[in-house]
Scaffold this active site. Structure first.
Site, mmCIF file in Angstrom:
data_model
loop_
_atom_site.group_PDB
_atom_site.id
_atom_site.type_symbol
_atom_site.label_atom_id
_atom_site.label_comp_id
_atom_site.label_asym_id
_atom_site.label_seq_id
_atom_site.Cartn_x
_atom_site.Cartn_y
_atom_site.Cartn_z
ATOM 1 N N TYR A 1 -2.712 -10.511 4.967
ATOM 2 C CA TYR A 1 -2.841 -9.032 4.881
ATOM 3 C C TYR A 1 -3.616 -8.801 4.770
ATOM 4 O O TYR A 1 -5.259 -8.296 4.650
ATOM 5 C CB TYR A 1 -2.172 -8.291 4.320
ATOM 6 C CG TYR A 1 -2.033 -6.639 4.962
ATOM 7 C CD1 TYR A 1 -2.189 -5.950 5.637
ATOM 8 C CD2 TYR A 1 -1.720 -5.553 3.332
ATOM 9 C CE1 TYR A 1 -2.342 -4.877 6.718
ATOM 10 C CE2 TYR A 1 -1.254 -4.820 3.879
ATOM 11 C CZ TYR A 1 -1.903 -3.956 4.990
ATOM 12 O OH TYR A 1 -2.102 -2.912 4.513
ATOM 13 N N TYR B 1 -12.993 -3.874 -2.558
ATOM 14 C CA TYR B 1 -14.056 -3.253 -3.247
ATOM 15 C C TYR B 1 -14.895 -4.503 -3.302
ATOM 16 O O TYR B 1 -16.243 -3.797 -2.975
ATOM 17 C CB TYR B 1 -13.728 -2.935 -4.191
ATOM 18 C CG TYR B 1 -14.751 -2.565 -5.502
ATOM 19 C CD1 TYR B 1 -14.912 -0.832 -4.683
ATOM 20 C CD2 TYR B 1 -15.134 -2.571 -6.193
ATOM 21 C CE1 TYR B 1 -16.424 -0.710 -5.586
ATOM 22 C CE2 TYR B 1 -16.940 -2.109 -6.524
ATOM 23 C CZ TYR B 1 -16.972 -0.897 -6.280
ATOM 24 O OH TYR B 1 -18.286 -0.213 -7.191
ATOM 25 N N ILE C 1 4.985 -4.452 9.769
ATOM 26 C CA ILE C 1 5.707 -3.880 8.700
ATOM 27 C C ILE C 1 5.145 -2.185 9.090
ATOM 28 O O ILE C 1 4.065 -2.356 8.929
ATOM 29 C CB ILE C 1 5.014 -5.088 7.703
ATOM 30 C CG1 ILE C 1 5.211 -6.254 7.963
ATOM 31 C CG2 ILE C 1 4.922 -4.344 5.762
ATOM 32 C CD1 ILE C 1 4.665 -7.689 6.627
ATOM 33 N N LYS D 1 -0.182 -10.279 8.559
ATOM 34 C CA LYS D 1 -0.168 -8.817 9.019
ATOM 35 C C LYS D 1 -1.703 -8.812 9.264
ATOM 36 O O LYS D 1 -2.291 -8.265 8.408
ATOM 37 C CB LYS D 1 0.406 -8.099 8.226
ATOM 38 C CG LYS D 1 0.225 -6.157 8.117
ATOM 39 C CD LYS D 1 0.648 -5.420 7.085
ATOM 40 C CE LYS D 1 0.990 -4.190 6.609
ATOM 41 N NZ LYS D 1 1.173 -4.018 5.419
ATOM 42 N N THR E 1 0.573 -1.508 0.112
ATOM 43 C CA THR E 1 0.189 -0.339 -0.673
ATOM 44 C C THR E 1 1.116 1.301 -0.380
ATOM 45 O O THR E 1 0.070 2.489 -0.962
ATOM 46 C CB THR E 1 -0.643 -0.319 1.004
ATOM 47 O OG1 THR E 1 -2.143 -1.292 1.313
ATOM 48 C CG2 THR E 1 -1.715 1.310 1.798
ATOM 49 N N THR E 2 2.406 1.144 0.653
ATOM 50 C CA THR E 2 2.870 1.996 0.934
ATOM 51 C C THR E 2 3.740 2.735 -0.632
ATOM 52 O O THR E 2 3.700 3.843 -0.684
ATOM 53 C CB THR E 2 3.396 2.628 2.071
ATOM 54 O OG1 THR E 2 2.622 1.781 3.240
ATOM 55 C CG2 THR E 2 4.378 3.768 2.445
ATOM 56 N N ARG F 1 -9.218 -0.113 4.755
ATOM 57 C CA ARG F 1 -8.705 0.171 3.091
ATOM 58 C C ARG F 1 -9.815 -1.089 2.524
ATOM 59 O O ARG F 1 -10.333 -0.607 1.843
ATOM 60 C CB ARG F 1 -7.577 -0.461 3.390
ATOM 61 C CG ARG F 1 -6.894 1.153 3.506
ATOM 62 C CD ARG F 1 -4.901 1.348 2.473
ATOM 63 N NE ARG F 1 -4.375 2.054 3.535
ATOM 64 C CZ ARG F 1 -4.175 3.361 2.741
ATOM 65 N NH1 ARG F 1 -4.879 3.541 1.187
ATOM 66 N NH2 ARG F 1 -3.556 4.353 2.576
#
Length: 292
Positions: free
Chosen positions: A133, A107, A203, A161, A44-45, A138
């Site tokens: 994850y 989504y 993380i 994660k 994501t980052t 999100r």
């Protein structure tokens, strides 16, 4: 291999939006020097949502090349389409990475059975270990502890994660999986509490700008020296909050730019540069932390 401080690595870009590979090398070198235990490339980052497949794969390859075997590289391979996640996993398997980080499909809002089927299909497509994850803030869909437990039985799925920041969730999941199943925090503000409860690492977004403190916090916590871990965490506590006052990675990229580690704070649309008030906040926090 996946214990300690893994940085959720930002992807540097120039002012036109092209990937800045010299900036990426700077970041990788910085983390090796600062004691980071591992890199997560194009999560994501790393703006995985706006990197097409060819760039995604190339950034991972370059990250592995720049790391030169000094620290392991985990590749983001998540997608809301199972076939796309499998494609990424297949394309990245032979790049020299140590494993994958794969997010709950976003989504689509899959059922828990759909999450199981998705991750089993992804894990079946590679010989490398897969870290799940869960970040419902999100993805909307929350992967429940019982689902994690079922997936933990797959020989390629080695850890989770958890970005919920919920210690009760951590304890519930721990009660359902083996002691060898890795539990990694994905929430910087609660990461030390997570480690105190038996987590194996983090993380981290904060590790982008203060890697040594986060690595040392993890080292101390894994040695059960929580007083020492608390001291290291305190040096980064303000950063844990300030880096998220706008959507990640808006503020981390600005911070890296102000530190001179990347040439531009450019972000791919729909993300844009931070507001002036946000810039002032993060710069003040960085001054207080002694990193600006």
């Amino acid at each position: 291999m996946f214990k300690g401080s893994f940085v959720a690595l930002a992807t540097p870009m120039d002012d036109t939006g092209n990937i800045d590979y010299s900036g990426l090398k700077n970041l990788v070198d910085f983390h090796i020097q600062q004691g980071t235990h591992g890199l997560v490339s194009v999560g994501t980052t790393g703006e995985s949502a706006t990197l097409p497949f060819d760039e995604h794969i190339e950034v991972v390859k370059k990250t592995v090349e720049f790391a030169e075997g000094h620290i392991p590289v985990v590749a983001g391979s998540g997608a809301n389409s199972t076939s796309e996640a499998i494609f990424l996993s297949e394309q990245l398997s032979d790049t020299g990475i140590a494993g994958f980080l794969s997010v709950v499909p976003y989504y689509n809002k899959p059922q828990q059975k759909g999450i199981v089927a998705h991750f089993e299909a992804v894990a079946d497509s590679t010989d490398l270990p897969v870290i799940l994850y869960n970040v419902p803030g999100r993805t909307v869909t929350d992967m429940l502890p019982e689902t994690v437990a079922e997936l933990s039985l797959h020989k390629k799925i080695v850890g989770l994660k958890d970005a919920t920041g919920d210690m009760q969730r951590l304890k519930q999941t721990q009660s359902l999986v083996s002691d060898e199943f890795l539990m990694l925090s994905g929430d910087d503000p609660s990461s030390l509490a997570f480690l105190k409860e038996g987590g194996h690492g983090v993380i981290s977004v904060t590790a982008n700008v203060m890697p040594n403190a986060i690595a040392n916090m993890c080292n101390a916590a894994l040695e059960k020296d929580f007083e020492k871990a608390e001291a290291f965490n305190n040096t980064a506590k303000e950063l844990h909050e300030a880096l998220f006052i706008e959507p990640n990675p808006v503020i981390p990229k600005w911070a890296l730019y102000k530190m001179g580690l990347i040439k531009s704070p450019y972000l791919r649309l729909p993300l844009v540069l931070p507001e002036l008030d946000s810039k002032n906040v993060i710069e003040e926090v960085m001054l207080n932390a002694g990193i600006l």
